[in-house]
Design a protein around this motif. Structure first.
Motif, short mmCIF file in Angstrom:
data_model
loop_
_atom_site.label_atom_id
_atom_site.label_comp_id
_atom_site.label_asym_id
_atom_site.label_seq_id
_atom_site.Cartn_x
_atom_site.Cartn_y
_atom_site.Cartn_z
N ILE A 73 12.94 -30.64 3.24
CA ILE A 73 13.52 -31.96 3.44
C ILE A 73 14.50 -31.92 4.62
O ILE A 73 15.27 -30.97 4.77
N VAL A 74 14.45 -32.97 5.43
CA VAL A 74 15.32 -33.07 6.61
C VAL A 74 16.79 -33.05 6.19
O VAL A 74 17.16 -33.55 5.12
N GLY A 75 17.64 -32.45 7.04
CA GLY A 75 19.08 -32.48 6.79
C GLY A 75 19.66 -33.86 7.08
O GLY A 75 19.03 -34.70 7.72
N VAL A 76 20.89 -34.06 6.63
CA VAL A 76 21.56 -35.36 6.78
C VAL A 76 22.49 -35.32 7.99
O VAL A 76 23.17 -34.32 8.23
N ALA A 77 22.52 -36.41 8.73
CA ALA A 77 23.34 -36.49 9.94
C ALA A 77 24.83 -36.41 9.61
O ALA A 77 25.27 -36.84 8.54
N SER A 78 25.60 -35.88 10.54
CA SER A 78 27.07 -35.90 10.50
C SER A 78 27.57 -36.75 11.65
O SER A 78 26.95 -36.81 12.71
N SER A 79 28.74 -37.39 11.45
CA SER A 79 29.26 -38.23 12.52
C SER A 79 30.77 -38.32 12.44
O SER A 79 31.38 -38.13 11.38
N GLY A 80 31.37 -38.61 13.58
CA GLY A 80 32.81 -38.83 13.69
C GLY A 80 33.18 -39.11 15.13
O GLY A 80 32.58 -38.56 16.06
N LEU A 81 34.14 -40.01 15.34
CA LEU A 81 34.62 -40.36 16.69
C LEU A 81 33.49 -40.85 17.58
O LEU A 81 33.45 -40.55 18.78
N CYS A 82 32.55 -41.58 16.99
CA CYS A 82 31.39 -42.12 17.71
C CYS A 82 30.43 -41.04 18.20
O CYS A 82 29.61 -41.27 19.08
N ILE A 83 30.53 -39.83 17.64
CA ILE A 83 29.61 -38.74 17.93
C ILE A 83 28.74 -38.52 16.70
O ILE A 83 29.26 -38.34 15.59
N THR A 84 27.43 -38.54 16.86
CA THR A 84 26.51 -38.32 15.75
C THR A 84 25.58 -37.17 16.06
O THR A 84 25.00 -37.10 17.14
N SER A 85 25.45 -36.25 15.09
CA SER A 85 24.50 -35.14 15.19
C SER A 85 23.42 -35.36 14.15
O SER A 85 23.70 -35.69 13.00
N ALA A 86 22.17 -35.16 14.55
CA ALA A 86 21.03 -35.40 13.67
C ALA A 86 20.77 -34.20 12.76
O ALA A 86 20.95 -33.04 13.16
N GLY A 87 20.31 -34.48 11.54
CA GLY A 87 19.95 -33.40 10.62
C GLY A 87 18.77 -32.60 11.12
O GLY A 87 17.93 -33.08 11.89
N GLY A 88 18.69 -31.35 10.69
CA GLY A 88 17.59 -30.48 11.09
C GLY A 88 16.26 -30.97 10.55
O GLY A 88 16.20 -31.65 9.53
N GLY A 89 15.18 -30.60 11.24
CA GLY A 89 13.83 -30.97 10.82
C GLY A 89 13.30 -30.01 9.77
O GLY A 89 13.48 -28.79 9.84
N GLY A 90 12.63 -30.56 8.75
CA GLY A 90 12.15 -29.75 7.65
C GLY A 90 11.05 -28.79 8.03
O GLY A 90 10.24 -29.05 8.92
N GLY A 91 10.99 -27.64 7.32
CA GLY A 91 9.92 -26.68 7.53
C GLY A 91 8.58 -27.24 7.10
O GLY A 91 8.48 -27.97 6.10
N GLY A 92 7.52 -26.93 7.85
CA GLY A 92 6.19 -27.43 7.54
C GLY A 92 5.49 -26.60 6.49
O GLY A 92 5.61 -25.37 6.46
N PRO A 93 4.72 -27.23 5.59
CA PRO A 93 4.02 -26.50 4.54
C PRO A 93 2.80 -25.76 5.08
O PRO A 93 2.36 -25.99 6.20
N ALA A 94 2.23 -24.90 4.24
CA ALA A 94 1.08 -24.12 4.68
C ALA A 94 -0.17 -24.97 4.83
O ALA A 94 -1.00 -24.71 5.69
N SER A 95 -0.31 -25.99 4.00
CA SER A 95 -1.50 -26.82 4.05
C SER A 95 -1.34 -27.93 5.08
O SER A 95 -0.29 -28.56 5.17
#
Length: 259
Positions: A73-95
């Motif tokens: 599952i994707v990570g959740v964004a963090s933000s402060g002082l009008c700066i936003t960082s995006a959550g990490g992308g989830g690992g892909g499954p084998a299938s």
């Protein structure tokens, strides 16, 4: 003021008799005077006034449940002082479709995928993260190494026939007075062979090659990606389903000179 805004890392993919991709590290954004490393920081801090500011610290994404089709599952964004960082992308499954997810740093692809997720999504300048890597593009039989999550300063390492990819390196930051690492990628899982190592420079979880309760998680409050899973045995009903590692929560730190 100087700032460090790190999003939550993503979870690694679950697996059953295959290898799941590692989760991407959370987006990493900081001001130049607190960062020791490559030029990822902006030129200066942010000017503030004495007033309330909204701060949000993103949680880590959960690892995918054990099984062939469960991405992290994707990570959740963090933000402060009008700066936003995006959550990490989830690992892909084998299938298939098993490409890693997009995010601050991209997630690693499962063993059936030759590509990982795209980092720095949505795009900012300087980039908040790197791409995840793909798994071994060869054919079965197992083991085929899966891909790894990207980190703040290095893309995930590509999976090989018997070795899963290592998580991409995170970034050191000295906003607290001493260098601490953040936003490393998670290593890929594998059924047999060598699982992907955790990110150098800290925080991403290693993948799992053997049955266990779950894969290694990313470091809490550092935005590390969770390790991908490596199930054991044949496919159901005899396989062993192993969950991917959880991503680590992010952090927001603000430093200023008191007068």
């Amino acid at each position: 003021v100087d700032y460090l805004v790190v999003a939550g890392g993503a979870g690694g993919a679950g697996a059953e008799a295959q290898g799941g991709g590692g989760g991407g590290g959370g987006g990493f954004r900081t001001s130049a005077s607190t960062y020791s490393g490559p030029p990822l920081a902006v030129a200066c801090g942010v000017t503030v006034t004495a007033s309330p500011y909204s701060i949000a610290v993103g949680g880590g994404g959960a690892g995918g449940a054990g099984g062939v089709c469960n991405p992290g599952i994707v990570g959740v964004a963090s933000s402060g002082l009008c700066i936003t960082s995006a959550g990490g992308g989830g690992g892909g499954p084998a299938s298939a479709p098993s490409t890693g997810g997009d995010g601050g740093s991209g997630g690693g692809g499962g063993e059936a995928s030759a590509s990982g997720g795209t980092g720095n999504t949505p795009p900012v300048s300087p980039a908040q993260g790197t791409n995840g890597s793909g798994g071994d593009p060869g054919s079965p039989p197992n083991p085929r190494g899966s891909g790894a999550g990207g980190g703040a300063t290095e893309a995930g390492v590509q999976g090989a026939p018997t070795v899963s990819g290592r998580g991409g390196a995170g970034a050191p930051n000295a906003i607290t007075g001493s260098a601490v690492s953040y936003a490393g990628g998670g290593g890929g899982g594998i059924k047999d062979g060598t699982a992907g190592a955790a990110s150098p420079c800290g925080t991403g979880g290693a993948g799992k090659p053997i049955p266990a309760s779950s894969s290694n998680p990313g470091t809490l409050n550092r935005g590390g990606g969770g390790g991908g899973s490596g199930g054991s045995g044949p496919v159901s009903p005899c396989g062993v389903c192993i969950a991917g590692g959880n991503g680590g929560s992010g952090v927001v730190i603000i430093r200023y000179k008191f007068q």
